[in-house]
Write an enzyme that holds these catalytic residues in place. Structure first.
Site, PDB file in Angstrom:
ATOM      1  N   LYS A   1       0.719  -1.266  -0.029  1.00 30.91           N
ATOM      2  CA  LYS A   1      -0.338   0.055  -0.608  1.00 30.91           C
ATOM      3  C   LYS A   1       1.038   1.010  -0.267  1.00 30.91           C
ATOM      4  O   LYS A   1       1.715   1.144   0.179  1.00 30.91           O
ATOM      5  CB  LYS A   1      -1.178   0.181   1.557  1.00 30.91           C
ATOM      6  CG  LYS A   1      -1.700   1.337   1.621  1.00 30.91           C
ATOM      7  CD  LYS A   1      -2.487   0.796   2.155  1.00 30.91           C
ATOM      8  CE  LYS A   1      -3.856  -0.071   2.110  1.00 30.91           C
ATOM      9  NZ  LYS A   1      -4.249   0.482   3.069  1.00 30.91           N
TER      10      LYS A   1
ATOM     11  N   GLY B   1      -9.275  -6.943   5.670  1.00 32.67           N
ATOM     12  CA  GLY B   1      -9.074  -6.169   6.488  1.00 32.67           C
ATOM     13  C   GLY B   1      -7.657  -5.938   7.199  1.00 32.67           C
ATOM     14  O   GLY B   1      -8.134  -7.495   8.047  1.00 32.67           O
TER      15      GLY B   1
ATOM     16  N   ARG C   1     -23.493  -2.518  -6.398  1.00 26.01           N
ATOM     17  CA  ARG C   1     -24.666  -2.040  -7.653  1.00 26.01           C
ATOM     18  C   ARG C   1     -24.685  -0.876  -8.258  1.00 26.01           C
ATOM     19  O   ARG C   1     -25.163  -1.363  -9.564  1.00 26.01           O
ATOM     20  CB  ARG C   1     -26.088  -2.802  -6.383  1.00 26.01           C
ATOM     21  CG  ARG C   1     -26.349  -3.618  -5.916  1.00 26.01           C
ATOM     22  CD  ARG C   1     -27.377  -3.791  -4.857  1.00 26.01           C
ATOM     23  NE  ARG C   1     -28.208  -4.481  -4.177  1.00 26.01           N
ATOM     24  CZ  ARG C   1     -28.895  -5.600  -4.981  1.00 26.01           C
ATOM     25  NH1 ARG C   1     -28.418  -5.531  -5.937  1.00 26.01           N
ATOM     26  NH2 ARG C   1     -28.962  -6.739  -4.270  1.00 26.01           N
TER      27      ARG C   1
ATOM     28  N   GLY D   1     -16.098  -3.389   5.368  1.00 22.21           N
ATOM     29  CA  GLY D   1     -17.217  -3.442   5.738  1.00 22.21           C
ATOM     30  C   GLY D   1     -17.748  -5.308   5.497  1.00 22.21           C
ATOM     31  O   GLY D   1     -18.621  -5.618   6.167  1.00 22.21           O
TER      32      GLY D   1
END
Length: 288
Positions: A92, A249, A179, A228
């Site tokens: 990262k 994560g 979505r 999430g």
């Protein structure tokens, strides 16, 4: 992609894999390993080994400094992780910080994640990824236009992300963004060819990539979801919506027996269309 690396889909074992031409064979082989699966964020060798043993297709190396903000990780620790595992290691870096990429490129890093808005060095100017000829970049997005802009800059993978703190379990924003991207792709795929140019201007995306997306019926890059995703059902949901894989994560390592939790999440991704397999993965999973 025109003028860069071309992406051609072909079916295998029920999945769609991407053949990236114009890359060295070693790089192509590593990309093939992450065409679908689970990428796990880690901060040390121990966590990287757990992720590999559980079946992760790749690890994302980061070193959070304060409240989720991170800077370029220690290159020496990257070399230790690279030696300890046989799966690809993504590192990262801060958005727009091309010098971090230059430094890490010199020590052998070939996979970069430039997607963490909390750690953006320059939120307006992303790294010109085409300057790193044999490297692969992951970038974040929340819309189709943003995804295609990052791909034009040279990203080989995009992750549609929402709230990036997995520990809260808020999948709502990630679900909404996934979505939205998928809906826009379906809308584009069914669009009249004469409307494509106007639509590319509407979403502020390069016309050539909008056209390519319309022809493919999906993003012209590997597409993961992040944020999430904390249960096997969450993981399978992202896959059934059309993602190629998911990111998990660092929070996964704060639970008891993270190896078992990771293994169950990976099983859910691999068997995302099988309710019985998902039930087995969820049975005894523990609190989310």
């Amino acid at each position: 992609m025109p003028g860069q690396s071309s992406v051609a889909p072909f079916p295998t074992n029920g999945y769609t894999i991407y053949e990236f031409t114009g890359r060295p064979s070693s790089s192509t082989n590593e990309l093939a390993r992450v065409h679908t699966g689970v990428i796990v964020e880690v901060k040390d060798v121990h966590q990287a080994k757990i992720a590999e043993e559980a079946g992760a297709c790749c690890v994302l190396f980061s070193q959070p400094i304060h409240e989720g903000i991170s800077r370029m990780p220690e290159p020496l620790l990257f070399k230790e992780i690279e030696r300890a595992v046989s799966i690809p290691v993504i590192v990262k870096i801060r958005i727009g910080h091309f010098v971090e990429a230059q430094i890490l490129d010199c020590v052998g890093v070939k996979h970069f994640d430039e997607s963490d808005e909390a750690s953006a060095a320059d939120a307006e100017n992303f790294i010109n990824k085409h300057k790193f000829k044999d490297s692969h970049f992951v970038c974040g997005c929340r819309s189709l236009g943003e995804a295609l802009r990052r791909i034009k800059e040279g990203a080989i993978m995009v992750k549609t992300q929402g709230g990036m703190s997995s520990i809260t379990g808020h999948i709502t924003e990630t679900l909404r963004n996934v979505r939205s991207v998928m809906s826009d792709i379906r809308y584009l795929h069914n669009m009249d060819e004469n409307e494509v140019f106007a639509y590319s201007r509407e979403i502020a995306a390069p016309y050539d990539l909008v056209k390519e997306t319309r022809e493919l019926g999906r993003l012209p890059a590997i597409h993961y979801a992040a944020g999430g995703i904390v249960t096997p059902a969450d993981a399978a949901l992202m896959m059934q919506l059309g993602c190629d894989g998911i990111f998990l994560g660092l929070e996964i390592f704060e639970y008891p027996n993270p190896r078992d939790r990771l293994r169950r999440m990976i099983e859910a991704v691999r068997n995302h269309s099988d309710p019985e397999a998902l039930a087995r993965a969820a049975f005894g999973f523990g609190p989310a």
